[in-house]
Scaffold this active site. Structure first.
Site, PDB file in Angstrom:
ATOM      1  N   ASP A   1       5.508 -52.616 -24.917  1.00 43.50           N
ATOM      2  CA  ASP A   1       4.783 -51.598 -24.150  1.00 43.50           C
ATOM      3  C   ASP A   1       4.261 -50.570 -25.156  1.00 43.50           C
ATOM      4  OD1 ASP A   1       3.781 -50.016 -22.084  1.00 43.50           O
ATOM      5  OD2 ASP A   1       5.717 -49.124 -21.588  1.00 43.50           O
TER       6      ASP A   1
ATOM      7  N   HIS B   1      10.221 -48.151 -14.106  1.00 42.88           N
ATOM      8  CA  HIS B   1       9.021 -48.789 -13.557  1.00 42.88           C
ATOM      9  C   HIS B   1       9.434 -50.086 -12.842  1.00 42.88           C
ATOM     10  CE1 HIS B   1       4.939 -49.410 -12.786  1.00 42.88           C
ATOM     11  NE2 HIS B   1       4.459 -49.651 -13.992  1.00 42.88           N
TER      12      HIS B   1
ATOM     13  N   GLN C   1       6.827 -52.895 -11.729  1.00 41.26           N
ATOM     14  CA  GLN C   1       6.346 -53.715 -12.832  1.00 41.26           C
ATOM     15  C   GLN C   1       7.378 -54.782 -13.197  1.00 41.26           C
ATOM     16  OE1 GLN C   1       3.239 -53.413 -14.676  1.00 41.26           O
ATOM     17  NE2 GLN C   1       3.975 -55.452 -15.236  1.00 41.26           N
TER      18      GLN C   1
ATOM     19  N   ARG D   1       1.786 -58.089  -9.827  1.00 45.75           N
ATOM     20  CA  ARG D   1       2.079 -56.764  -9.265  1.00 45.75           C
ATOM     21  C   ARG D   1       1.761 -56.785  -7.767  1.00 45.75           C
ATOM     22  NH1 ARG D   1       2.087 -52.194 -12.382  1.00 45.75           N
ATOM     23  NH2 ARG D   1       2.840 -51.249 -10.460  1.00 45.75           N
TER      24      ARG D   1
ATOM     25  N   ARG E   1       4.011 -42.063  -8.061  1.00 44.76           N
ATOM     26  CA  ARG E   1       4.007 -42.150  -9.528  1.00 44.76           C
ATOM     27  C   ARG E   1       4.054 -40.724 -10.053  1.00 44.76           C
ATOM     28  NH1 ARG E   1       0.328 -45.634 -13.623  1.00 44.76           N
ATOM     29  NH2 ARG E   1       1.915 -47.116 -12.912  1.00 44.76           N
TER      30      ARG E   1
ATOM     31  N   CYS F   1       2.964 -54.917 -19.852  1.00 47.98           N
ATOM     32  CA  CYS F   1       2.647 -54.380 -18.519  1.00 47.98           C
ATOM     33  C   CYS F   1       1.209 -53.880 -18.439  1.00 47.98           C
ATOM     34  CB  CYS F   1       3.625 -53.278 -18.155  1.00 47.98           C
ATOM     35  SG  CYS F   1       3.523 -51.822 -19.211  1.00 47.98           S
TER      36      CYS F   1
HETATM   37  N1  NVA Z   1       5.270 -46.764 -20.576  1.00 48.70           N
HETATM   38  C1  NVA Z   1       3.944 -46.675 -20.031  1.00 48.70           C
HETATM   39  C2  NVA Z   1       3.758 -47.685 -18.949  1.00 48.70           C
HETATM   40  C3  NVA Z   1       2.382 -47.664 -18.318  1.00 48.70           C
HETATM   41  C4  NVA Z   1       2.250 -48.638 -17.196  1.00 48.70           C
HETATM   42  C5  NVA Z   1       3.713 -45.264 -19.506  1.00 48.70           C
HETATM   43  O1  NVA Z   1       4.611 -44.696 -18.892  1.00 48.70           O
HETATM   44  O2  NVA Z   1       2.619 -44.719 -19.737  1.00 48.70           O
HETATM   45  N1   CP Z   2       1.202 -51.456 -15.595  1.00 48.81           N
HETATM   46  C1   CP Z   2       0.834 -50.424 -14.834  1.00 48.81           C
HETATM   47  O1   CP Z   2       1.644 -49.799 -14.126  1.00 48.81           O
HETATM   48  O2   CP Z   2      -0.491 -50.152 -14.881  1.00 48.81           O
HETATM   49  P1   CP Z   2      -1.255 -48.868 -14.293  1.00 48.81           P
HETATM   50  O3   CP Z   2      -0.798 -47.681 -15.124  1.00 48.81           O
HETATM   51  O4   CP Z   2      -2.695 -49.185 -14.493  1.00 48.81           O
HETATM   52  O5   CP Z   2      -0.888 -48.697 -12.866  1.00 48.81           O
END
Ligand code: NVA
Ligand code: CP
Length: 307
Positions: free
Chosen positions: A221, A130, A133, A289, A103, A261
């Site tokens: 989101d 992502h 997800q 997930r 990540r 998500c």
């Molecule tokens: N768009 C959000 C998704 C978090 C799971 C982010 O990147 O923070």
């Molecule tokens: N939806 C998602 O990826 O959650 P986290 O940021 O908690 O991993």
């Protein structure tokens, strides 16, 4: 055959359906206490440059349930955090591990890991994509609706990593997709190019109610993603009205699903009332997930004869 999961366009329809079928099977096994140690002796490294609840815990628990080991590697503690190039990190970790979940911010970093390493790389979220997800989201939609063909998914809000991956994933499996985004916050150019191939199965506008009309699935989101905290105030202004609320639900098809998500910002992109009324599907989505990622890991790191 899939070698990595870097973005949704790495997968064709057949590969997505195969992952979802395996995910359903693994979910069944998990719920019924049927052992499925398909990754015994395998180790997954999990590199995190951003916070996470769902991704970290579901990968770690999933790897355990598959009989393998997951290592949490915070970039703060890795030499990567002190500037060791990703090219070297990839080649070193490839000697110890069977796969890496990462990540991070830039999609290029994930692509570089895949390019220099010799083991499967899984994108656990970048600013661009992502995919884990979205596989869980598609699994959840199929659980609730039975199929994809002819369904309309409407995404409301920021043209971010979630929007990019959802557009590609939902169009690939045969859904219609509409996106309501304010000017200046559109999905990535290459995603819009991809969507063009689908003709009138894809729509984009800044009119939330028009995009939500007759939708079978509504998804949103956060307005400010991780790394955009400085822009939060400006984004609150830009995204005002890009919210899933009662009015938007009324425009959708009766019985429409609502998805998020998570983490959610209540009264920003979704009202607390709608979130709680649709907590069933939203927390099933979060649960999935685990199952979807287990399927991805088995396909990338497991024996070839698992059906
Ligand atoms: N768009 C959000 C998704 C978090 C799971 C982010 O990147 O923070
Ligand atoms: N939806 C998602 O990826 O959650 P986290 O940021 O908690 O991993």
């Amino acid at each position: 055959m899939m070698k990595h999961l870097l973005k949704m366009s790495d997968l064709d329809k057949e590969e997505i359906i195969d992952i979802l079928n395996l995910a359903d099977q693994l979910k069944y096994n998990q719920k019924h206490g049927i052992p499925h140690h398909l990754l015994e002796g395998k180790t997954l490294g999990m590199i995190f440059q951003k916070a996470s609840t769902r991704t970290r815990v579901s990968f770690e628990a999933g790897m355990y349930q598959l009989g393998g080991l997951a290592l949490f590697l915070s970039s703060r503690d890795l030499q990567m955090g002190r500037g060791e190039p990703v090219q070297d990190t990839a080649r070193v970790l490839s000697r110890y591990l069977n796969g890496i979940m990462i990540r991070t911010f830039e999609q290029k970093e994930v692509e570089d890991l895949a390019g220099y390493g010799t083991i499967p790389i899984i994108n656990g979220l970048t600013d661009y994509a992502h995919p884990c997800q979205v596989l869980a989201d598609l699994m959840t939609i199929r659980e609730y609706k039975g199929a994809f063909d002819g369904l309309k998914l409407c995404y409301i809000g920021d043209g971010n990593n979630m929007a990019n991956s959802l557009i590609v994933g939902a169009l690939t499996v045969g859904m219609k997709v509409s996106v309501a985004c304010p000017e200046g916050y559109h999905p990535a150019e290459d995603v819009l190019e991809f969507a063009k191939k689908y003709g009138n199965k894809f729509e984009l506008s800044d009119n939330v109610l028009e995009m939500a009309a007759n939708a079978d699935v509504l998804e949103t989101d956060v307005w400010a993603s991780m790394g955009q905290e400085q822009e939060a105030k400006e984004r609150r202004r830009a995204f005002k009205g890009f919210q899933i609320n009662d009015e938007v639900l009324a425009a959708a098809r009766p019985g429409a699903m609502v998805m998020h998500c998570l983490p959610a910002h209540r009264e920003e992109e979704i009202t607390a009332k709608v979130l709680e009324a649709h907590a069933g599907e939203i927390f099933d989505e979060a649960e999935n997930r685990l199952h979807a990622q287990k399927a991805v890991m088995v396909r990338l790191m497991g024996p070839e004869d698992v059906i």
